[in-house]
Design a protein around this motif. Structure first.
Motif, PDB file in Angstrom:
ATOM      1  N   MET A 633      18.141   0.033  26.127  1.00  0.00           N
ATOM      2  CA  MET A 633      18.022  -0.808  24.947  1.00  0.00           C
ATOM      3  C   MET A 633      16.828  -1.746  25.127  1.00  0.00           C
ATOM      4  O   MET A 633      16.757  -2.496  26.094  1.00  0.00           O
ATOM      5  CB  MET A 633      19.313  -1.604  24.747  1.00  0.00           C
ATOM      6  N   VAL A 634      15.863  -1.682  24.218  1.00  0.00           N
ATOM      7  CA  VAL A 634      14.623  -2.446  24.347  1.00  0.00           C
ATOM      8  C   VAL A 634      14.804  -3.803  23.673  1.00  0.00           C
ATOM      9  O   VAL A 634      14.712  -3.924  22.450  1.00  0.00           O
ATOM     10  CB  VAL A 634      13.434  -1.688  23.718  1.00  0.00           C
ATOM     11  N   LEU A 635      15.055  -4.833  24.489  1.00  0.00           N
ATOM     12  CA  LEU A 635      15.284  -6.172  23.969  1.00  0.00           C
ATOM     13  C   LEU A 635      14.010  -7.006  24.084  1.00  0.00           C
ATOM     14  O   LEU A 635      13.378  -7.032  25.139  1.00  0.00           O
ATOM     15  CB  LEU A 635      16.412  -6.858  24.743  1.00  0.00           C
ATOM     16  N   PRO A 636      13.618  -7.695  23.025  1.00  0.00           N
ATOM     17  CA  PRO A 636      12.402  -8.512  23.087  1.00  0.00           C
ATOM     18  C   PRO A 636      12.628  -9.767  23.913  1.00  0.00           C
ATOM     19  O   PRO A 636      13.770 -10.161  24.185  1.00  0.00           O
ATOM     20  CB  PRO A 636      12.150  -8.860  21.618  1.00  0.00           C
ATOM     21  N   GLY A 637      11.535 -10.400  24.329  1.00  0.00           N
ATOM     22  CA  GLY A 637      11.642 -11.659  25.040  1.00  0.00           C
ATOM     23  C   GLY A 637      12.167 -12.761  24.137  1.00  0.00           C
ATOM     24  O   GLY A 637      11.968 -12.755  22.923  1.00  0.00           O
ATOM     25  N   LYS A 638      12.852 -13.716  24.747  1.00  0.00           N
ATOM     26  CA  LYS A 638      13.465 -14.813  23.990  1.00  0.00           C
ATOM     27  C   LYS A 638      12.399 -15.743  23.425  1.00  0.00           C
ATOM     28  O   LYS A 638      11.408 -16.057  24.080  1.00  0.00           O
ATOM     29  CB  LYS A 638      14.409 -15.596  24.895  1.00  0.00           C
ATOM     30  N   THR A 639      12.611 -16.178  22.212  1.00  0.00           N
ATOM     31  CA  THR A 639      11.774 -17.209  21.593  1.00  0.00           C
ATOM     32  C   THR A 639      12.697 -18.292  21.039  1.00  0.00           C
ATOM     33  O   THR A 639      13.917 -18.095  20.924  1.00  0.00           O
ATOM     34  CB  THR A 639      10.922 -16.635  20.452  1.00  0.00           C
ATOM     35  N   SER A 640      12.122 -19.439  20.705  1.00  0.00           N
ATOM     36  CA  SER A 640      12.939 -20.511  20.137  1.00  0.00           C
ATOM     37  C   SER A 640      13.544 -20.082  18.807  1.00  0.00           C
ATOM     38  O   SER A 640      14.636 -20.513  18.434  1.00  0.00           O
ATOM     39  CB  SER A 640      12.092 -21.774  19.956  1.00  0.00           C
ATOM     40  N   GLU A 641      12.816 -19.216  18.082  1.00  0.00           N
ATOM     41  CA  GLU A 641      13.324 -18.733  16.799  1.00  0.00           C
ATOM     42  C   GLU A 641      14.375 -17.642  16.968  1.00  0.00           C
ATOM     43  O   GLU A 641      15.224 -17.448  16.104  1.00  0.00           O
ATOM     44  CB  GLU A 641      12.178 -18.180  15.938  1.00  0.00           C
ATOM     45  N   ARG A 642      14.328 -16.917  18.082  1.00  0.00           N
ATOM     46  CA  ARG A 642      15.263 -15.817  18.287  1.00  0.00           C
ATOM     47  C   ARG A 642      15.768 -15.815  19.733  1.00  0.00           C
ATOM     48  O   ARG A 642      15.249 -15.115  20.586  1.00  0.00           O
ATOM     49  CB  ARG A 642      14.597 -14.481  17.972  1.00  0.00           C
ATOM     50  N   PRO A 643      16.797 -16.617  20.006  1.00  0.00           N
ATOM     51  CA  PRO A 643      17.326 -16.672  21.377  1.00  0.00           C
ATOM     52  C   PRO A 643      18.274 -15.529  21.712  1.00  0.00           C
ATOM     53  O   PRO A 643      18.599 -15.310  22.887  1.00  0.00           O
ATOM     54  CB  PRO A 643      18.072 -18.006  21.402  1.00  0.00           C
ATOM     55  N   SER A 644      18.707 -14.784  20.689  1.00  0.00           N
ATOM     56  CA  SER A 644      19.671 -13.711  20.938  1.00  0.00           C
ATOM     57  C   SER A 644      19.569 -12.655  19.852  1.00  0.00           C
ATOM     58  O   SER A 644      18.930 -12.856  18.815  1.00  0.00           O
ATOM     59  CB  SER A 644      21.101 -14.265  20.979  1.00  0.00           C
ATOM     60  N   VAL A 645      20.206 -11.516  20.116  1.00  0.00           N
ATOM     61  CA  VAL A 645      20.360 -10.459  19.120  1.00  0.00           C
ATOM     62  C   VAL A 645      21.824 -10.436  18.720  1.00  0.00           C
ATOM     63  O   VAL A 645      22.712 -10.405  19.585  1.00  0.00           O
ATOM     64  CB  VAL A 645      19.928  -9.084  19.678  1.00  0.00           C
ATOM     65  N   LYS A 646      22.079 -10.479  17.442  1.00  0.00           N
ATOM     66  CA  LYS A 646      23.444 -10.554  16.942  1.00  0.00           C
ATOM     67  C   LYS A 646      24.014  -9.166  16.662  1.00  0.00           C
ATOM     68  O   LYS A 646      23.280  -8.223  16.352  1.00  0.00           O
ATOM     69  CB  LYS A 646      23.493 -11.387  15.658  1.00  0.00           C
ATOM     70  N   ALA A 647      25.313  -9.050  16.797  1.00  0.00           N
ATOM     71  CA  ALA A 647      25.994  -7.798  16.475  1.00  0.00           C
ATOM     72  C   ALA A 647      25.667  -7.382  15.047  1.00  0.00           C
ATOM     73  O   ALA A 647      25.618  -8.209  14.134  1.00  0.00           O
ATOM     74  CB  ALA A 647      27.504  -7.965  16.645  1.00  0.00           C
ATOM     75  N   GLY A 648      25.405  -6.090  14.864  1.00  0.00           N
ATOM     76  CA  GLY A 648      25.069  -5.560  13.548  1.00  0.00           C
ATOM     77  C   GLY A 648      23.584  -5.419  13.313  1.00  0.00           C
ATOM     78  O   GLY A 648      23.177  -4.714  12.387  1.00  0.00           O
ATOM     79  N   GLN A 649      22.767  -6.089  14.160  1.00  0.00           N
ATOM     80  CA  GLN A 649      21.322  -5.954  14.013  1.00  0.00           C
ATOM     81  C   GLN A 649      20.846  -4.641  14.627  1.00  0.00           C
ATOM     82  O   GLN A 649      21.487  -4.092  15.524  1.00  0.00           O
ATOM     83  CB  GLN A 649      20.602  -7.138  14.673  1.00  0.00           C
ATOM     84  N   LYS A 650      19.706  -4.143  14.142  1.00  0.00           N
ATOM     85  CA  LYS A 650      19.139  -2.909  14.661  1.00  0.00           C
ATOM     86  C   LYS A 650      18.228  -3.225  15.854  1.00  0.00           C
ATOM     87  O   LYS A 650      17.508  -4.213  15.861  1.00  0.00           O
ATOM     88  CB  LYS A 650      18.324  -2.198  13.583  1.00  0.00           C
ATOM     89  N   ILE A 651      18.289  -2.364  16.842  1.00  0.00           N
ATOM     90  CA  ILE A 651      17.468  -2.545  18.036  1.00  0.00           C
ATOM     91  C   ILE A 651      16.956  -1.184  18.475  1.00  0.00           C
ATOM     92  O   ILE A 651      17.631  -0.165  18.306  1.00  0.00           O
ATOM     93  CB  ILE A 651      18.284  -3.222  19.175  1.00  0.00           C
ATOM     94  N   GLU A 652      15.748  -1.162  19.038  1.00  0.00           N
ATOM     95  CA  GLU A 652      15.182   0.103  19.513  1.00  0.00           C
ATOM     96  C   GLU A 652      15.872   0.533  20.806  1.00  0.00           C
ATOM     97  O   GLU A 652      16.105  -0.280  21.705  1.00  0.00           O
ATOM     98  CB  GLU A 652      13.683  -0.035  19.770  1.00  0.00           C
ATOM     99  N   CYS A 653      16.188   1.807  20.890  1.00  0.00           N
ATOM    100  CA  CYS A 653      16.812   2.358  22.094  1.00  0.00           C
ATOM    101  C   CYS A 653      16.043   3.612  22.523  1.00  0.00           C
ATOM    102  O   CYS A 653      15.834   4.521  21.711  1.00  0.00           O
ATOM    103  CB  CYS A 653      18.274   2.721  21.838  1.00  0.00           C
ATOM    104  N   LEU A 654      15.634   3.651  23.786  1.00  0.00           N
ATOM    105  CA  LEU A 654      14.982   4.839  24.340  1.00  0.00           C
ATOM    106  C   LEU A 654      16.053   5.796  24.826  1.00  0.00           C
ATOM    107  O   LEU A 654      16.904   5.432  25.643  1.00  0.00           O
ATOM    108  CB  LEU A 654      14.064   4.445  25.504  1.00  0.00           C
TER     109      LEU A 654
END
Length: 660
Positions: A633-654
């Motif tokens: 699962m390709v998770l982006p680095g944390k930013t102040s605007e996006r500290p987490s990925v919430k359930a239901g969101q789409k994420i890239e997976c290799l």
């Protein structure tokens, strides 16, 4: 060299890229250059603090425009978005630490805040590149420090001898009676005054092919006492996409080899178009069991004059005439005159021979069309038809071998399959199957068995190089052995900052390797190292990956870097893992670094795609997080605007395994 020095000025700033009027450093630098008659500002540009944008511009100015000098301003500080040094360093073929140090020494005398600049300088091709801070004041101070030496430096970069400058410095006239080329090799030449004779501590030069002619070893000597070891890595922390681009840029597919058409071709990549030398079928054949007929005869009772079964024969089947039929089996050759085949279910037996062994009269119950149930000559494949294309992979399930076997081709040219060697390192590491209880401080080697299993499943050849202790001599010998026998050598362990982490200095100082990167902004696998090692009697270098020792880090980086490199080496056109957008089933807290979490991707009953992490605790030492994994699962680095990925969101997976 021309008297006019062509210069490019690049402003690197998020703000100025959206509001060019706010750029004061770039124009200030242009004015300084234009005040000197030697310089011509040929091109200017503004790009945001974006790694790719910086690299694309600097590369084009050096390689395409062939500028003498590229000056950048901005992005050299400690800010979160400041990435100029990280973008420029990989582009440099030779660094110029003297210029960098000269600027720093002068600047820090003016203000202690100069210590917060991370400026770099160096040479790419025949272009000198300097990175300045982003303020007009700092730009002016930096430029004035080096203004007088830049023409001489550029002259040397362009292949000049620097003769006039040396003579002026030394107050000596040019020796009489010497030709230009002789003067260039005299005792006052540049090679003696500025070259290898300096004897800087830790400076080593290695010769390579193409553009990589020299490299400076970043690691300290292997005999450096522990108290003097580096506390911070000298290798720049580069983004994942850059690291992957560097690796793939160094991978050249292996030459081709001719191989027989058999199961050994599975996984091989064709290096030629394959043309049929025989038609398929090579004769008019029946598609089903029944009777060869002349379609214009229509339904009715007909004598059975012959039979044709699927078997080799010396001649053609007996010819049938109007009013006659012939019994035929699937694959049997059609008798001359036949125009269709009626299936046996559409017939009825009328009369047999007296002994009941032969059919004499059969009634045809159905009307057939011309050509019905017949495979004409070449209807599948015609002679001269291209059936497989160069670059196609011979799969175990796609029928490629079956097609090759059917068209009269006995051998094909395929790319050689690479061999990869696996070497574990560490005094604490023991074979997992040694049958002995672990002693205090020992660990069982899970890296080699894991990576070997993954390599075998991917269809590549491998060599088990065993375990090497943390000894410079033993490590060097083991790596040399692997490089002699393999196309790629993969080590695990020994690449971090501990006193026994010896891989990088051995690569640089013992093997003459070029370390293309030694740290990546990723989790897990930050200290992943990639190098090319020159080989005696060969222009080609061998590839080497020094992966972290933690088993998850080693496994993840193997899938991200080594397997794609193996595929490209083997000639695969699509060598990267496929990816999907999956709906995450749970919240995930993001890390400062982009992260590759172990996950399971599955198809829902509604046809959607979802993903969930295998474990909340994804520490790089916990191999249990790899259980059942089919995706990273390709998770982006944390930013102040996006500290987490919430359930239901789409994420890239290799997808590194099959969907479930």
């Amino acid at each position: 060299m021309s008297n006019q020095l062509r210069v490019g000025v690049l402003t690197i700033s998020d703000t100025a890229s959206t509001d060019p009027v706010s750029d004061t450093s770039g124009p200030s630098l242009c004015r300084l250059l234009e005040a000197e008659s030697r310089y011509t500002v040929q091109i200017t540009a503004i790009v945001p603090d974006d790694f790719k944008a910086i690299q694309k511009t600097v590369t084009a100015w050096c390689d395409d425009l062939d500028l003498h000098l590229v000056l950048t301003t901005g992005g050299t500080g400690f800010g979160v978005r400041d990435c100029t040094p990280e973008a420029v360093l990989p582009l440099l073929e030779r660094q110029t630490p003297g210029i960098t140090h000269m600027i720093f020494s002068k600047s820090v005398q003016i203000t202690p805040y100069a210590a917060l600049s991370r400026a770099v300088s160096g040479i790419r091709g025949q272009t000198l590149i300097l990175t300045f801070p982003g303020s007009p004041k700092a730009v002016k101070e930096n430029f004035e420090v080096v203004a007088k030496l830049l023409p001489h430096a550029i002259d040397l970069v362009r292949g000049g001898t620097g003769k006039k400058t040396h003579e002026k410095m030394q107050g000596a006239p040019r020796p009489s009676g010497l030709a230009d080329n002789e003067a260039a090799t005299s005792s006052s030449s540049h090679d003696h005054g500025h070259g290898h004779g300096h004897g800087h501590g830790g400076h080593t030069c290695f010769h390579h092919s193409d553009r990589e002619t020299k490299t400076d070893a970043a690691s300290l000597g292997l005999d450096t006492p522990v108290p003097r070891r580096l506390r911070k890595s000298p290798y720049p922390l580069i983004p994942m996409d850059q690291a992957l681009a560097i690796v793939m840029g160094k991978v050249t597919p292996l030459p081709s080899v001719e191989k027989p058409v058999n199961e050994s071709l599975i996984g091989a990549v064709l290096d030629e178009d394959v043309v049929a030398v025989e038609a398929v079928p090579g004769y008019r054949a029946a598609i089903l069991d029944g009777y060869a007929v002349i379609d214009t005869d229509g339904p009715g009772q007909y004598p059975v004059t012959s039979a044709s079964i699927a078997a080799a024969s010396e001649g053609s089947p007996r010819k049938i005439l109007p009013g006659q039929i012939a019994r035929i089996t699937t694959g049997g050759a059609l008798p001359e005159g036949a125009t269709a085949v009626v299936m046996v279910e559409d017939t009825q037996l009328v009369k047999t021979s007296e002994d009941g062994a032969q059919e004499e009269i059969v009634e045809i119950l159905a009307k057939v069309r011309p050509g019905e149930a017949i495979r004409e000559i070449g209807s599948d494949v015609q002679v001269g038809q291209t059936v497989l294309k160069k670059g196609q992979v011979i799969s175990a399930v796609g029928g490629e071998i079956g097609v090759l076997a059917s068209i009269g081709v006995h051998k094909v040219a395929v790319r050689q399959r690479p061999t990869v060697g696996f070497l574990s390192t560490g005094n604490e590491v023991v074979n997992h199957d040694n049958g002995q209880a672990l002693k205090m401080g020992q660990i069982r080697d899970s890296n080699r068995p894991t990576l070997i299993a993954a390599t075998k499943a991917a269809g590549f050849d491998y060599l088990d190089l065993g375990i090497a202790p943390d000894s410079p001599d033993d490590l060097e010998a083991a790596i040399r052995n692997g490089l002699e026998k393999c196309d790629i050598v993969v080590t695990t362990g020994g690449v971090s900052m501990g006193e026994m982490d010896l891989l990088k200095p051995i690569l640089e100082q013992k093997l003459g390797a070029t370390i293309h990167f030694g740290r990546i902004m990723m989790k897990p696998g930050k200290p992943t190292t990639f190098a090319t090692v020159p080989q005696a009697n060969s222009k080609q270098s061998k590839l080497m990956f020094a992966l972290p020792g933690n088993p998850v880090s080693a496994t993840v980086t193997y899938h991200l870097f080594v397997l794609p490199a193996l595929r490209k080496l083997a000639g695969y056109e699509k060598y990267m893992w496929p990816s999907v957008q999956a709906e995450i089933t749970h919240d995930v807290r993001l890390d400062e670094r982009p992260e590759y979490q172990r996950a399971i991707v599955s198809v829902t009953a509604e046809g959607g795609i979802q993903a969930h992490s295998t474990d909340k605790n994804q520490m790089s030492s916990r191999m249990v997080t790899m259980l059942g994994v089919n995706s990273l699962m390709v998770l982006p680095g944390k930013t102040s605007e996006r500290p987490s990925v919430k359930a239901g969101q789409k994420i890239e997976c290799l997808l590194i395994g099959k969907l479930v």
